[in-house]
Design a protein around this motif. Structure first.
Motif: not given
Length: 160
Positions: A55-59, A76-83, A111-113
């Motif tokens: 998947l590379g950099d995809r969720i 499409i979110l306004d913030t990074n999924v890691r946050k 837990n670590k997207p």
């Protein structure tokens, strides 16, 4: 003088290191891009070599993880999924041609997207047997592990 500068730099480093990253308490789904995606569009060269999906950099979430072809929504979110807080859940609600009843699917972020602002949610397998058309209405909600709503978005028809 050198001692004073070194002490100041060490204090700054210690201050930065001790400040924990705060998880966001709200997120906005800026855009939803719905489209039908075939299995081949997910394949990368590495999959031909290893036989495993990359998947590379995809969720990517699928209602049937064994099936890739289906109707997908790119959130499409306004913030990074890691946050997002640990245990964040993506809830998708859909009205499709398959049934007059609403379909509800929940997916929990790892837990670590990966570092991305996109989340793909796919209706695959028996949940989307057609290869054309689109669900008539949909709604997406992001919730934290305690069930508090972080953000949501819906199609125009959902509100009617």
């Amino acid at each position: 003088m050198r001692f004073l500068i070194i002490a100041l730099i060490c204090t700054l480093y210690a201050g930065c290191a001790s400040t924990p990253k705060q998880a966001v308490s709200s997120v906005q789904i800026e855009e939803i891009k719905p489209r039908y995606i075939e299995t081949e569009q997910f394949k990368r060269i590495s999959e031909y070599l290893t036989g495993r999906e990359n998947l590379g950099d995809r969720i990517v979430f699928r209602t049937n993880p064994k099936e890739r072809s289906g109707f997908y929504f790119a959130l499409i979110l306004d913030t990074n999924v890691r946050k997002l807080p640990k245990g964040t859940v993506v809830v998708g609600e859909f009205y499709t041609k398959k049934s007059i009843d609403k379909q509800i699917h929940e997916f929990t972020l790892a837990n670590k997207p990966v570092s991305t602002k996109e989340i793909f949610v796919g209706l695959t397998g028996e949940d989307w047997p057609e290869d054309s058309g689109a669900p008539s209405a949909w709604k997406f909600t992001l919730k934290d592990a305690n069930g508090n709503i972080l953000g949501n978005s819906q199609s125009y028809l959902w509100s009617l």
